[in-house]
Design a protein around this motif. Sequence first.
Motif, PDB file in Angstrom:
ATOM      1  N   ALA A 117       9.560 -21.419 -49.084  1.00 44.46           N
ATOM      2  CA  ALA A 117       8.462 -20.683 -48.443  1.00 44.46           C
ATOM      3  C   ALA A 117       8.679 -20.600 -46.942  1.00 44.46           C
ATOM      4  CB  ALA A 117       7.135 -21.380 -48.747  1.00 44.46           C
ATOM      5  N   GLU A 118       8.277 -19.471 -46.372  1.00 43.07           N
ATOM      6  CA  GLU A 118       8.358 -19.277 -44.927  1.00 43.07           C
ATOM      7  C   GLU A 118       6.968 -18.936 -44.398  1.00 43.07           C
ATOM      8  OE1 GLU A 118      11.226 -16.323 -44.053  1.00 43.07           O
ATOM      9  OE2 GLU A 118      12.916 -17.397 -44.971  1.00 43.07           O
ATOM     10  N   GLY A 119       6.533 -19.630 -43.388  1.00 46.72           N
ATOM     11  CA  GLY A 119       5.202 -19.387 -42.838  1.00 46.72           C
ATOM     12  C   GLY A 119       4.145 -20.170 -43.589  1.00 46.72           C
ATOM     13  N   TRP A 120       3.055 -20.493 -42.886  1.00 46.57           N
ATOM     14  CA  TRP A 120       2.041 -21.364 -43.461  1.00 46.57           C
ATOM     15  C   TRP A 120       1.306 -20.753 -44.647  1.00 46.57           C
ATOM     16  CZ3 TRP A 120       1.499 -26.334 -43.153  1.00 46.57           C
ATOM     17  CH2 TRP A 120       2.083 -27.015 -42.082  1.00 46.57           C
ATOM     18  N   ILE A 121       1.042 -19.441 -44.597  1.00 46.41           N
ATOM     19  CA  ILE A 121       0.337 -18.815 -45.714  1.00 46.41           C
ATOM     20  C   ILE A 121       1.162 -18.927 -46.993  1.00 46.41           C
ATOM     21  CG2 ILE A 121      -0.532 -16.638 -46.636  1.00 46.41           C
ATOM     22  CD1 ILE A 121      -1.331 -15.825 -43.838  1.00 46.41           C
ATOM     23  N   GLU A 122       2.433 -18.598 -46.893  1.00 45.82           N
ATOM     24  CA  GLU A 122       3.311 -18.679 -48.068  1.00 45.82           C
ATOM     25  C   GLU A 122       3.444 -20.111 -48.550  1.00 45.82           C
ATOM     26  OE1 GLU A 122       7.904 -17.651 -48.555  1.00 45.82           O
ATOM     27  OE2 GLU A 122       6.662 -15.832 -48.315  1.00 45.82           O
ATOM     28  N   LYS A 123       3.531 -21.054 -47.627  1.00 48.18           N
ATOM     29  CA  LYS A 123       3.639 -22.467 -48.001  1.00 48.18           C
ATOM     30  C   LYS A 123       2.398 -22.928 -48.771  1.00 48.18           C
ATOM     31  CE  LYS A 123       6.566 -23.928 -44.109  1.00 48.18           C
ATOM     32  NZ  LYS A 123       7.637 -24.629 -44.839  1.00 48.18           N
ATOM     33  N   VAL A 124       1.228 -22.534 -48.282  1.00 51.50           N
ATOM     34  CA  VAL A 124      -0.023 -22.934 -48.931  1.00 51.50           C
ATOM     35  C   VAL A 124      -0.131 -22.304 -50.317  1.00 51.50           C
ATOM     36  CG1 VAL A 124      -2.536 -22.744 -48.823  1.00 51.50           C
ATOM     37  CG2 VAL A 124      -1.255 -23.385 -46.774  1.00 51.50           C
ATOM     38  N   VAL A 125       0.264 -21.038 -50.444  1.00 50.59           N
ATOM     39  CA  VAL A 125       0.220 -20.364 -51.751  1.00 50.59           C
ATOM     40  C   VAL A 125       1.168 -21.046 -52.731  1.00 50.59           C
ATOM     41  CG1 VAL A 125       0.766 -18.242 -52.985  1.00 50.59           C
ATOM     42  CG2 VAL A 125      -0.500 -18.136 -50.832  1.00 50.59           C
ATOM     43  N   TYR A 126       2.385 -21.303 -52.288  1.00 55.59           N
ATOM     44  CA  TYR A 126       3.350 -22.016 -53.140  1.00 55.59           C
ATOM     45  C   TYR A 126       2.757 -23.334 -53.624  1.00 55.59           C
ATOM     46  CZ  TYR A 126       7.788 -19.425 -52.407  1.00 55.59           C
ATOM     47  OH  TYR A 126       8.806 -18.500 -52.417  1.00 55.59           O
ATOM     48  N   PHE A 127       2.186 -24.063 -52.676  1.00 56.45           N
ATOM     49  CA  PHE A 127       1.698 -25.399 -53.003  1.00 56.45           C
ATOM     50  C   PHE A 127       0.494 -25.350 -53.943  1.00 56.45           C
ATOM     51  CE2 PHE A 127      -1.018 -29.073 -52.317  1.00 56.45           C
ATOM     52  CZ  PHE A 127      -0.128 -30.101 -52.560  1.00 56.45           C
ATOM     53  N   ALA A 128      -0.479 -24.495 -53.633  1.00 53.83           N
ATOM     54  CA  ALA A 128      -1.694 -24.422 -54.444  1.00 53.83           C
ATOM     55  C   ALA A 128      -1.380 -23.992 -55.876  1.00 53.83           C
ATOM     56  CB  ALA A 128      -2.687 -23.454 -53.810  1.00 53.83           C
ATOM     57  N   VAL A 129      -0.573 -22.945 -56.007  1.00 47.42           N
ATOM     58  CA  VAL A 129      -0.196 -22.477 -57.345  1.00 47.42           C
ATOM     59  C   VAL A 129       0.633 -23.540 -58.061  1.00 47.42           C
ATOM     60  CG1 VAL A 129       1.123 -20.744 -58.628  1.00 47.42           C
ATOM     61  CG2 VAL A 129      -0.303 -20.046 -56.696  1.00 47.42           C
ATOM     62  N   GLY A 130       1.563 -24.146 -57.316  1.00 52.11           N
ATOM     63  CA  GLY A 130       2.414 -25.166 -57.911  1.00 52.11           C
ATOM     64  C   GLY A 130       1.640 -26.370 -58.400  1.00 52.11           C
ATOM     65  N   MET A 131       0.635 -26.813 -57.644  1.00 53.10           N
ATOM     66  CA  MET A 131      -0.125 -27.993 -58.041  1.00 53.10           C
ATOM     67  C   MET A 131      -0.951 -27.728 -59.298  1.00 53.10           C
ATOM     68  SD  MET A 131      -2.552 -30.555 -55.828  1.00 53.10           S
ATOM     69  CE  MET A 131      -3.745 -29.305 -55.350  1.00 53.10           C
ATOM     70  N   VAL A 132      -1.583 -26.561 -59.375  1.00 52.62           N
ATOM     71  CA  VAL A 132      -2.360 -26.225 -60.568  1.00 52.62           C
ATOM     72  C   VAL A 132      -1.440 -26.097 -61.779  1.00 52.62           C
ATOM     73  CG1 VAL A 132      -3.851 -24.501 -61.639  1.00 52.62           C
ATOM     74  CG2 VAL A 132      -4.206 -25.130 -59.245  1.00 52.62           C
ATOM     75  N   MET A 133      -0.293 -25.415 -61.583  1.00 52.23           N
ATOM     76  CA  MET A 133       0.694 -25.300 -62.665  1.00 52.23           C
ATOM     77  C   MET A 133       1.193 -26.674 -63.097  1.00 52.23           C
ATOM     78  SD  MET A 133       3.087 -22.112 -61.415  1.00 52.23           S
ATOM     79  CE  MET A 133       4.373 -22.600 -62.578  1.00 52.23           C
ATOM     80  N   PHE A 134       1.431 -27.538 -62.122  1.00 51.75           N
ATOM     81  CA  PHE A 134       1.947 -28.880 -62.390  1.00 51.75           C
ATOM     82  C   PHE A 134       1.008 -29.639 -63.327  1.00 51.75           C
ATOM     83  CE2 PHE A 134       2.861 -33.305 -60.767  1.00 51.75           C
ATOM     84  CZ  PHE A 134       4.164 -33.361 -61.225  1.00 51.75           C
ATOM     85  N   ALA A 135      -0.284 -29.606 -63.027  1.00 47.65           N
ATOM     86  CA  ALA A 135      -1.262 -30.308 -63.857  1.00 47.65           C
ATOM     87  C   ALA A 135      -1.443 -29.623 -65.209  1.00 47.65           C
ATOM     88  CB  ALA A 135      -2.604 -30.396 -63.125  1.00 47.65           C
ATOM     89  N   PHE A 136      -1.505 -28.283 -65.198  1.00 44.71           N
ATOM     90  CA  PHE A 136      -1.750 -27.549 -66.450  1.00 44.71           C
ATOM     91  C   PHE A 136      -0.602 -27.718 -67.438  1.00 44.71           C
ATOM     92  CE2 PHE A 136      -1.096 -23.675 -68.974  1.00 44.71           C
ATOM     93  CZ  PHE A 136      -2.243 -23.742 -69.766  1.00 44.71           C
ATOM     94  N   PHE A 137       0.625 -27.512 -66.975  1.00 46.57           N
ATOM     95  CA  PHE A 137       1.759 -27.607 -67.890  1.00 46.57           C
ATOM     96  C   PHE A 137       2.024 -29.049 -68.309  1.00 46.57           C
ATOM     97  CE2 PHE A 137       2.839 -23.389 -66.049  1.00 46.57           C
ATOM     98  CZ  PHE A 137       2.851 -22.677 -67.245  1.00 46.57           C
ATOM     99  N   ASP A 138       1.673 -30.006 -67.451  1.00 47.70           N
ATOM    100  CA  ASP A 138       1.734 -31.418 -67.841  1.00 47.70           C
ATOM    101  C   ASP A 138       0.790 -31.661 -69.010  1.00 47.70           C
ATOM    102  OD1 ASP A 138       2.405 -34.078 -67.822  1.00 47.70           O
ATOM    103  OD2 ASP A 138       1.245 -34.592 -66.055  1.00 47.70           O
TER     104      ASP A 138
END
Length: 228
Positions: A117-138
């Motif tokens: 990710a480049e830039g704070w907006i992209e970083k936050v989007v990556y992280f937020a989506v990734g964390m929800v996916m991480f818990a859901f797919f777990d």
Amino acid sequence: MAKHHSPAKLLNLNAIDQLRSGRLSRRVPQLLLGLIGYGAAVMALVQSGLGAASWNVLTEGIAHQTGLSFGWTTNLIAVVVLIAWIPLKEMPGLGTILNVCLVGLAADWTALFLPPAEGWIEKVVYFAVGMVMFAFFDALYLGAQLGAGPRDGIMTGLTRVTRQPVQRVRTCIEIIVAITGWLLGGTLGIGTVLIALCMGPLLSLFLPRTIVAINWSAKAAPRTKESE
């Protein structure tokens, strides 16, 4: 032996009983989707640059020290962690084997198509989506009831043995693993702290909705109080 229908329990069944419990046409695809999605979520968190989950901090640290790829290091750690299952009497299964084989590969494949990710907006989007996916797919792959992965098996095994709440056990594990990974050179950030605090509640939200109801023996022990 009497059988009971259990719509909302994770059970510590042996590999044979897991396969004999039926509904494999639903459970196997759910297991595969969960593991592949879990691996993709792992890499999304890494690529966010805000700090990955604790086990991934450890993976980054060991990869940094050994020169192995992130995926191969993930699989190596999984094999080593399985040794700790022995005193916990945690039951492996098809999901345990496929976890070792697929999560690391899915993470590496995702890295080919998902740039950092480049830039704070992209970083936050990556992280937020990734964390929800991480818990859901777990929750999705655990809900298939075909055996936990090495890291989740440590969590469920310790929860059963210590009789402590799953959130407390998971938090302690993540703190120890994260600090170890950081000392080895892994990336420890605000995201690591957020994941440690949020994964318990997110799993509690998703898990009851993803557990596949199966027929089980009256002697089978539930993995966690929270999943009942």
